[in-house]
Design a protein around this motif. Sequence first.
Motif, PDB file in Angstrom:
ATOM      1  N   PRO A 105       0.808  -1.235   0.000  1.00  0.00           N
ATOM      2  CA  PRO A 105       0.000   0.000   0.000  1.00  0.00           C
ATOM      3  C   PRO A 105       0.830   1.269   0.000  1.00  0.00           C
ATOM      4  CG  PRO A 105      -1.008  -1.613   1.448  1.00  0.00           C
ATOM      5  CD  PRO A 105       0.315  -2.188   1.019  1.00  0.00           C
ATOM      6  N   GLY A 109       1.079   3.800  -3.054  1.00  0.00           N
ATOM      7  CA  GLY A 109       0.671   5.173  -2.799  1.00  0.00           C
ATOM      8  C   GLY A 109       1.685   6.165  -3.326  1.00  0.00           C
ATOM      9  N   ARG A 194      -9.845   4.527  -8.917  1.00  0.00           N
ATOM     10  CA  ARG A 194      -9.862   5.624  -7.952  1.00  0.00           C
ATOM     11  C   ARG A 194      -9.863   5.114  -6.510  1.00  0.00           C
ATOM     12  NH1 ARG A 194     -13.404   8.600 -11.894  1.00  0.00           N
ATOM     13  NH2 ARG A 194     -15.229   7.629 -10.946  1.00  0.00           N
ATOM     14  N   SER A 196      -8.354   3.162  -3.053  1.00  0.00           N
ATOM     15  CA  SER A 196      -7.094   3.189  -2.327  1.00  0.00           C
ATOM     16  C   SER A 196      -6.225   2.012  -2.763  1.00  0.00           C
ATOM     17  CB  SER A 196      -7.355   3.095  -0.823  1.00  0.00           C
ATOM     18  OG  SER A 196      -7.861   1.801  -0.491  1.00  0.00           O
ATOM     19  N   ARG A 198      -5.142  -0.287  -0.958  1.00  0.00           N
ATOM     20  CA  ARG A 198      -5.676  -1.498  -0.318  1.00  0.00           C
ATOM     21  C   ARG A 198      -6.863  -2.052  -1.085  1.00  0.00           C
ATOM     22  NH1 ARG A 198      -5.280  -1.183   6.280  1.00  0.00           N
ATOM     23  NH2 ARG A 198      -3.054  -0.705   6.379  1.00  0.00           N
ATOM     24  N   ASP A 199      -7.748  -1.166  -1.557  1.00  0.00           N
ATOM     25  CA  ASP A 199      -8.904  -1.621  -2.320  1.00  0.00           C
ATOM     26  C   ASP A 199      -8.494  -2.204  -3.665  1.00  0.00           C
ATOM     27  OD1 ASP A 199     -10.723  -1.022  -0.378  1.00  0.00           O
ATOM     28  OD2 ASP A 199     -11.378   0.880  -1.261  1.00  0.00           O
TER      29      ASP A 199
END
Length: 260
Positions: A105, A109, A194, A196, A198-199
Motif C-alpha cells: 500500500p 501510494g 480511484r 485506495s 488497499r482496495d
Amino acid sequence: MREAVLEAARFLAAGATTELRLGDVADHVGYSPFHLARAFERQVGMPPGKFLAAQRFQLAKRLLLESDEKVVDVCNAVGFCAAGTFTTRFTAAVGIGPQQFRMLPKLLGDHPPRPVHVPGPIAGGGVVTGRAWLSPAAVMALDGAPAVYVGLFPRQAAQGVPVSGALLDERQEFTLAGAPPGSYRLMACALPARGSPRDQLVPPVQVVGVHPEPVWIRPRPAAPQRRTVRLDLAPPWTPPVLVALPPLASAEAQERRRSR
C-alpha cells in the motif's frame, strides 16, 4: 448437480479458517466425494482443495493489510500449520511474499500503477492482441473508473505472475507479446482505479473475464492472434484473483522486484 456445486463452493468459502476435508463438503451437499470433485472442477475450474486454498490466501491478503499480526499468526488464522509452507504457497499464488505484500500500500501510494504492456520472456514469441469489454454493471461497481489488467496465464486461474500482461489505458486495447510456445488462458480483472491501494490489492467487488477458449502459441508464431475478453461482476463462487496486479504496473515495484 450445479446447485450442489455452488453450495459446496459457498460452504468452502465460509469455512476457509477451519479444517475441511472433501468428505465434509460431500456430506454437506449430499453427494459422494468422487462425483462432487469431478463436478466441482468442471463447474468452478479447479478442484475443491485448490479452491479452499485460494479462499485462504485471499483472506490472508486481507489480514496482512488490515492487521499487525505476525505472518505466522496470519498463517495459523487461515488454516495453515507451517509458516514456511504458507509463505512458499502464498508467494507462488500472489506473485510476492507475505511481508512484501504487506508493504505494497505505501509503495503503490508513492508510485501508483500506470498503463503498461509487459512482454513475455521470448523475443519474437507469440503475440495476442485484442480488446477488453466491461458490462455496465461492472463499470458501475467500479465507480465508473475501471483499471483493467489483462494477462496470459499457464493455468485456468489468475495466480502467480502472468507470462505476458498489461494494464490498459482508456481504449482498453491490449498487445501481449513474447509468449513461449504452449497453451494459455487469456484472463482479465478490473480494479477500482480511484480506490485506495488497499482496495486495489483486495477489491471489495470482483470483476473478471476469461476468454472461453485456450490460446495456443505455436513454436513458429504466425500473425498476431486477436481475442476479445468480456468482464463482468463475478458470481460469489468464482475463485478469487490472487495475483497482486497493481505492482505489475508500478515501475518502482518492478524495479524492486528485479533487484531482489
